[in-house]
Enzyme design. Structure first.
Site, PDB file in Angstrom:
ATOM      1  N   ASP A 198       0.864  -1.183   0.000  1.00  0.00           N
ATOM      2  CA  ASP A 198       0.000   0.000   0.000  1.00  0.00           C
ATOM      3  C   ASP A 198       0.898   1.230   0.000  1.00  0.00           C
ATOM      4  OD1 ASP A 198      -2.265   1.895   0.710  1.00  0.00           O
ATOM      5  OD2 ASP A 198      -3.325  -0.015   0.864  1.00  0.00           O
ATOM      6  N   HIS A 249       2.308   1.887  -3.111  1.00  0.00           N
ATOM      7  CA  HIS A 249       1.398   2.838  -3.752  1.00  0.00           C
ATOM      8  C   HIS A 249       1.923   4.268  -3.704  1.00  0.00           C
ATOM      9  CE1 HIS A 249      -2.366   0.036  -3.166  1.00  0.00           C
ATOM     10  NE2 HIS A 249      -1.372  -0.541  -3.807  1.00  0.00           N
TER      11      HIS A 249
END
Length: 399
Positions: A218, A241
């Site tokens: 993430d 991310h």
């Protein structure tokens, strides 16, 4: 005069010597820790911390080399003096999520002033089994698993030279902290690990993240509401991310975000680059003085530079209603590298409250696919552009 000076020097030496000799080490093995990777050593760690925290002079909890199976561990204050934790070994969480409290941390540091954690050790969340049970993408409920390391109400402290490995959820969660430095942190989890944000910061001030190496599933670093005077630099991010401010505006009573600087970072093979993201149909909010500079992007999958005020990852929002988070005083400077997405820069602000004072300078992002050249999109923003910029900013208006 000379004798007084000599006596004064002797006095200071004796005080320093006394402080040094009074400082104590609390070795968890002396409290019964087995370090065999099978026996639960939680109680030994908790007992060593209890005595160190109660000591009247600075002290150190020693976690020597070895593998320590531990359930939930709480390092709670306030303590009578500064406490250090020297972690040289590996702490291992139970693999089964059911053995740990939901919506809480596995290792928790709470209400401690002048804390130091160091030593090159590892916090292994053993998260693989938990990731298979994570249905966040379907439900939007992402807080049912334990965070590896939770720091709550920690002040004037320094966390350095530790590794967070395979967390079941976020690796490090920094909440209600002040004057905290995270330095030489290594975070490691595979790209497919769900919701394993590297370092999440919220409702905290004067937080410094520097020289971190983050590989996760993430955001490498995410900055939530109430974050003020946050500095993120020399972070190597990827996979993951990228680095994001937000998401903001999902909940009522969120606190302003003010004074965030992300600089001198390298983001490689990530799904995103640097982002500011707010939810549509949000309550009123503020995010200001947000600066991204000296960033290298390597093969970023989707839009390396992004403001997204229509962020709706699970399709569970009123997308037609504008975000009411006011974004002001933003800069993207000296950002260069490659993008898998032809839309290398996208500044999509709220039609209800357009972004104000957005600056873009010295951007050089190259599209490395086969669908033409890099381009950009804008909505509800009129950025100030300076220096050499590629792609042309606001090449398309998508309002």
């Amino acid at each position: 005069m000379g004798s007084k000076s000599f006596l004064g020097t002797c006095f200071l030496f004796l005080v320093a010597f006394s402080l040094k000799t009074n400082a104590a080490d609390f070795d968890i093995k002396k409290y019964g820790a087995k370090a065999d990777g099978r026996t639960d050593d939680s109680q030994a760690i908790n007992n060593a911390w209890r005595d160190a925290c109660a000591a009247a002079t600075p002290s150190t909890v020693v976690i020597a080399k070895g593998k320590y199976l531990v359930g939930p561990v709480r390092f709670g204050g306030p303590c009578k003096a500064a406490v250090s934790i020297r972690v040289e070994g590996t702490l291992q969480a139970p693999a089964e999520p059911e053995k740990l409290k939901s919506q809480d941390g596995w290792v928790v540091f709470q209400n401690v002033d002048k804390l130091s954690v160091f030593g090159g050790g590892t916090f292994d969340g053993q998260g693989k089994l938990a990731w298979s049970k994570n249905n966040c993408a379907k439900t939007g409920k992402c807080n049912s698993l334990p965070i590896n390391i939770r720091l709550t109400g920690v002040t004037n402290s320094h966390i350095q030279h530790i590794t967070s490995l395979n967390s079941k959820l976020f690796h490090m969660n920094v909440i209600n902290c002040k004057h905290l430095t995270l330095e030489h942190i290594t975070i490691d989890a595979p790209q497919e690990s769900l919701n394993t944000d590297g370092i999440h910061i919220g409702r905290s001030s004067n937080i410094n993240v520097t020289n971190a190496n983050i590989k996760t599933g993430d955001d490498c670093v995410s900055i939530g509401d109430g974050s003020q005077q946050i500095n993120v630099e020399k972070v190597i991010c990827g996979p993951g991310h990228g680095i994001s401010i937000g998401s903001l505006g999902r909940y009522h009573n969120e606190q302003p975000v003010e004074g965030v600087t992300v600089r001198n970072c390298t983001i490689s093979n990530t799904s995103n680059g640097v982002r500011i993201k707010t939810w549509p149909a949000s309550p009123n909010g503020v995010a200001s003085n947000l600066h991204f500079e000296d960033i290298i992007m390597n093969n970023v999958k989707t839009t390396p530079v992004l403001i997204d005020q229509g962020y709706c990852p699970y399709g569970q929002c009123q997308a037609r209603l504008p975000s009411k988070v006011k974004i002001t005083n933003v800069s993207f400077k000296n950002i260069r590298g490659t993008s898998q997405d032809p839309v290398a820069v996208k500044l999509v602000c709220s039609k209800g409250i357009p972004c104000q004072n957005v600056q873009v300078a010295d951007i050089n992002l190259t599209y490395n696919g086969n669908k033409g050249t890099a381009t950009s999109e804008c909505a509800n923003v009129k950025p100030t552009v300076s220096g050499k910029v590629n792609p042309q900013v606001c090449a398309r208006n998508v309002a």
